[in-house]
Design an enzyme around this catalytic site. Structure first.
Site, PDB file in Angstrom:
ATOM      1  N   GLY A  45       0.834  -1.191   0.000  1.00  0.00           N
ATOM      2  CA  GLY A  45       0.000   0.000   0.000  1.00  0.00           C
ATOM      3  C   GLY A  45       0.867   1.239   0.000  1.00  0.00           C
ATOM      4  N   SER A  46       0.231   2.379   0.237  1.00  0.00           N
ATOM      5  CA  SER A  46       0.977   3.633   0.210  1.00  0.00           C
ATOM      6  C   SER A  46       2.032   3.700   1.307  1.00  0.00           C
ATOM      7  CB  SER A  46       0.008   4.808   0.359  1.00  0.00           C
ATOM      8  OG  SER A  46      -0.885   4.844  -0.726  1.00  0.00           O
ATOM      9  N   LYS A  61       3.734  -2.507   3.539  1.00  0.00           N
ATOM     10  CA  LYS A  61       3.827  -3.673   2.663  1.00  0.00           C
ATOM     11  C   LYS A  61       3.653  -4.913   3.524  1.00  0.00           C
ATOM     12  CE  LYS A  61       8.887  -3.248   2.916  1.00  0.00           C
ATOM     13  NZ  LYS A  61      10.138  -3.052   2.132  1.00  0.00           N
ATOM     14  N   VAL A  62       3.189  -5.984   2.894  1.00  0.00           N
ATOM     15  CA  VAL A  62       2.913  -7.210   3.633  1.00  0.00           C
ATOM     16  C   VAL A  62       3.617  -8.374   2.955  1.00  0.00           C
ATOM     17  CG1 VAL A  62       1.141  -8.796   4.465  1.00  0.00           C
ATOM     18  CG2 VAL A  62       0.694  -6.343   4.439  1.00  0.00           C
ATOM     19  N   LYS A 108       3.248  -7.312   8.396  1.00  0.00           N
ATOM     20  CA  LYS A 108       3.014  -5.968   7.864  1.00  0.00           C
ATOM     21  C   LYS A 108       4.161  -5.069   8.299  1.00  0.00           C
ATOM     22  CE  LYS A 108      -0.664  -3.566   9.148  1.00  0.00           C
ATOM     23  NZ  LYS A 108      -2.042  -3.061   9.059  1.00  0.00           N
ATOM     24  N   ASP A 166     -13.981   0.675   9.093  1.00  0.00           N
ATOM     25  CA  ASP A 166     -13.614   0.339   7.712  1.00  0.00           C
ATOM     26  C   ASP A 166     -14.006  -1.105   7.417  1.00  0.00           C
ATOM     27  OD1 ASP A 166     -12.698   0.853   5.168  1.00  0.00           O
ATOM     28  OD2 ASP A 166     -10.608   0.441   5.632  1.00  0.00           O
TER      29      ASP A 166
END
Length: 358
Positions: A21-22, A25-26, A41, A136
């Site tokens: 993602g921004s 990272k995973v 993560k 979310d």
């Protein structure tokens, strides 16, 4: 020192990349201590906006260290290096996320959806009882274990509810989440009761489970909001959903926050109870327009005009529901939404955050 070396010293053998993602990272990794694979993560404080680092990230780590429920992704360990890299070691959703599962398998049979939704609702109740809200909830954030049990993940926008001197929950003013799952009050930037917001998102999720499509088309937010505020919910006729299932969805997708179900009411709803030998037939519904129905089964519904939108809004090849984070002082959503389109990996925690308060 690179990530693989850091993790190796902690007893983790790095595997494949799971997503990016921004600001995170995973990766997958094998834990020599646990003797099974995990998800890792990795968040770099130096590459992450101040608002995220100072507000959202501490909340997420605090809540991850607190929650312990069978239907919530487990967090095994959190550690940070001297150069500001944070490593969160989590349970691995080996069967992927619910959205990809439904896109592959199609709409779920009600018995399967009932089991999964009961697991999800139980996880949400656990959080709400602790005064923790997710904010979310969506299919991408529901991972599946090897037996296809639901595991709630991604607490990037979660928070602990604040209460006033009278014990009442203070309304939230951070308008976050994903547009397709966001409640009308959030889309309008109206200070909201965060637990009630979670309930709306649950309604969207259950609709997707049993219909295999989105309840609303979020390509036109203004139009979607108007339809939501009229309490219009269309169900594909071909799904032959039971009266009880439709009723539960309809009550969760209630635009009037004072009338929307609470989590205890969801768990006690007739549809979530063990199925009876003879299921209620949906043949007693009188439908009008594009799948909109008038209830003849004591449902809390009302008739309306013929819908001017079509049901069965397809689930896209990639999920690009706009992520909302609107500053506290913003007024109405329609003209000022800070919308960011992105394909958010189901492991990646909240990103693209703006200034917010509660």
């Amino acid at each position: 020192m690179d990530d693989a070396t850091v993790l190796r010293k902690k007893g983790y053998i790095v595997g494949i990349n799971l997503g990016k993602g921004s600001y995170a990272k995973v990766k997958s990794a094998y834990s020599e201590r646990l003797k099974f694979n995990v998800a890792v993560k990795i968040i770099d404080r130096k590459k992450t906006p101040t608002d995220f680092v100072e507000r959202f990230l501490p909340r997420e780590m605090d809540i991850l260290a607190t929650v312990n429920h069978g239907s919530i992704i487990k967090t095994y360990e959190i550690f940070e290096t001297s150069d500001g890299r944070i490593y969160i070691i989590m349970e691995l959703g080996v069967q992927g996320d619910l959205l990809e599962f439904i896109k592959c398998q199609g709409a779920l049979h009600e018995d399967v959806a009932r089991k999964m939704f009961r697991q999800l609702s139980s996880a949400v109740k656990y959080c709400h009882d602790l005064d923790i809200v997710h904010r979310d909830l969506k299919c991408e954030n529901l991972l599946l274990d090897k037996d296809f049990n639901i595991k709630l993940s991604d607490f990037g926008f979660s928070k602990r509810c604040l209460r006033d001197s009278n014990g009442r929950i203070i309304l939230s003013k951070t308008f976050c989440g994903s547009a397709a799952y966001a409640a009308p009050e959030v889309l309008q930037s109206i200070p909201y009761q965060p637990k009630v917001y979670d309930i709306w998102s649950l309604g969207v999720i259950l609709y997707i489970m049993v219909c295999g499509s989105m309840p609303y088309d979020d390509s036109d937010i203004r139009k979607m909001l108007r339809i939501q505020k009229e309490h219009r919910v269309d169900f594909p006729r071909s799904k032959n959903l039971t009266c009880e299932c439709k009723d539960l969805i309809y009550r969760m997708l209630q635009p009037d926050v004072s009338q929307r179900l609470h989590i205890d009411e969801i768990l006690s709803h007739s549809w979530l109870q063990p199925p009876k030998p003879k299921a209620t037939s949906s043949a007693s519904f009188k439908r009008e327009g594009e799948g909109k129905y008038r209830a003849e089964c004591k449902l809390d519904t009302k008739t309306g005009l013929r819908p001017d939108h079509r049901p069965d809004h397809k689930l896209g090849a990639k999920t690009q529901h706009r992520l909302l984070v609107v500053p506290e002082n913003e007024n109405r959503m329609e003209d000022r939404l800070a919308e960011t389109s992105r394909a958010k990996d189901h492991h990646i925690s909240g990103a693209e955050v703006g200034k917010a308060s509660t």
